[in-house]
Write an enzyme that holds these catalytic residues in place. Sequence first.
Site, PDB file in Angstrom:
ATOM      1  N   GLY A  27     155.164 -83.906 -27.427  1.00  0.00           N
ATOM      2  CA  GLY A  27     156.460 -83.337 -27.043  1.00  0.00           C
ATOM      3  C   GLY A  27     156.398 -82.066 -26.209  1.00  0.00           C
ATOM      4  N   LEU A  28     155.220 -81.431 -26.118  1.00  0.00           N
ATOM      5  CA  LEU A  28     155.142 -80.182 -25.360  1.00  0.00           C
ATOM      6  C   LEU A  28     154.592 -80.386 -23.953  1.00  0.00           C
ATOM      7  CD1 LEU A  28     153.930 -77.703 -28.120  1.00  0.00           C
ATOM      8  CD2 LEU A  28     156.260 -78.203 -27.382  1.00  0.00           C
ATOM      9  N   GLN A  30     155.214 -82.323 -20.008  1.00  0.00           N
ATOM     10  CA  GLN A  30     156.236 -82.107 -18.973  1.00  0.00           C
ATOM     11  C   GLN A  30     157.613 -82.634 -19.397  1.00  0.00           C
ATOM     12  OE1 GLN A  30     155.546 -84.288 -15.316  1.00  0.00           O
ATOM     13  NE2 GLN A  30     156.872 -82.944 -14.098  1.00  0.00           N
ATOM     14  N   LEU A  31     157.655 -83.662 -20.260  1.00  0.00           N
ATOM     15  CA  LEU A  31     158.917 -84.384 -20.447  1.00  0.00           C
ATOM     16  C   LEU A  31     159.594 -84.222 -21.810  1.00  0.00           C
ATOM     17  CD1 LEU A  31     157.766 -87.720 -18.759  1.00  0.00           C
ATOM     18  CD2 LEU A  31     159.124 -85.886 -17.738  1.00  0.00           C
ATOM     19  N   TYR A 159     143.033 -93.568 -16.884  1.00  0.00           N
ATOM     20  CA  TYR A 159     144.479 -93.424 -17.137  1.00  0.00           C
ATOM     21  C   TYR A 159     145.191 -94.748 -16.843  1.00  0.00           C
ATOM     22  CZ  TYR A 159     149.218 -91.499 -16.251  1.00  0.00           C
ATOM     23  OH  TYR A 159     150.559 -91.224 -16.243  1.00  0.00           O
TER      24      TYR A 159
HETATM   25  C1  AKB Z   1     149.730 -88.506 -12.486  1.00  0.00           C
HETATM   26  O1  AKB Z   1     149.749 -88.081 -11.311  1.00  0.00           O
HETATM   27  O2  AKB Z   1     148.698 -88.769 -13.109  1.00  0.00           O
HETATM   28  C2  AKB Z   1     151.067 -88.760 -13.157  1.00  0.00           C
HETATM   29  C3  AKB Z   1     151.521 -90.151 -12.900  1.00  0.00           C
HETATM   30  C4  AKB Z   1     151.996 -90.545 -11.574  1.00  0.00           C
HETATM   31  O3  AKB Z   1     151.489 -90.946 -13.789  1.00  0.00           O
HETATM   32  N1  AKB Z   1     152.044 -87.832 -12.687  1.00  0.00           N
END
Ligand code: AKB
Length: 332
Positions: A27-28, A30-31, A159
């Site tokens: 929760g802390l 960006q969103l 990611y």
């Molecule tokens: C990132 O740049 O890794 C994020 C995204 C686009 O998921 N902001």
Amino acid sequence: RLISRWNSRDSVDLPTEDNPRILITGGLGQLGVGLAEILRKLYGTENVILSDIKKPPPEVYRNGPFVYADVLDYKNLRELVVNNRITWLVHYSALLSVVGEANVALARKINITGLHNVLDLALESCLRLFVPSTIGAFGPTSPRDPAPDLCVQRPRTIYGVSKVHGELMGEYLHHKYGLDFRCLRYPGVISANTQPGGGTTDYAVKIFHDALSTGHHECYLRPDTRLPMMHIGDCHRATVEFMQAPECQLSLRTYNIAAMSFTPEEVATEIRKHLPHLKVTYNPDPVRQTIADSWPVRFDDSNARRDWGWKSTFGLEELVSDMLSSIYEKRT
Ligand code: AKB
């Protein structure tokens, strides 16, 4: 006294479809804080619990419930869900693209093991579960302009790999066991009051702060690198509207959402309409440039528009004037 306490439980408001009890992980980042503020206005301050593993600034404690939650600790999460009668879970804990590449083992732990805990808990406790995905869930072999909801997804970052895994696991559990899994692929999100943490699109926030402070921004991407972006207000609204959408309206469980696409050069040109002296120099960073070059330049969000009425409100012009005035106000 005991009896009257027992009887008084009759009046405890149990959560319903229209009156959810919501837990936000990570929760802390960006969103979380902004989303909690909107959800608290809709559903009541006490019904939205913000969580993270860090100690928040005092105003976060003042604005509503905040608890410690570690997504790697299943028992801790389960205790929170059971004790607080949680019905919706918004899962924001994740390492973004650039920090993920710098620490693959940790990204795998938080983004995949943490997600498995949240999926298991959502299934066990019949939660409506929101997990954000991203433009990063696409890779160099995906269609880039535009990227549709359903296409080849072979991302080249941990990611992206973890986000595709999340999309597929959530959809699998939805089809097999009826888990109410909801996932939006966010573009780069741009906000004035909160900082993104270690993503490829972060320049698009920093350029505004630099424009108003030193008047100089050094960009780590090439001037012509086009990426999908969105104002945080649109991002929050999309999330809330999607969470509120009746299940029967959803033909998919993972949707692209789009607002605008721009290059560093285009956003700089728009900022110069307000601050003509802004100087931008370009020093492309190989890691971030390679990631950006593998992502779509535009999203096709026609399914979200058709199924649950998604419509963005901020274009580049509105985004730039809102960002500059919000950051300026905060500084003065
Ligand atoms: C990132 O740049 O890794 C994020 C995204 C686009 O998921 N902001």
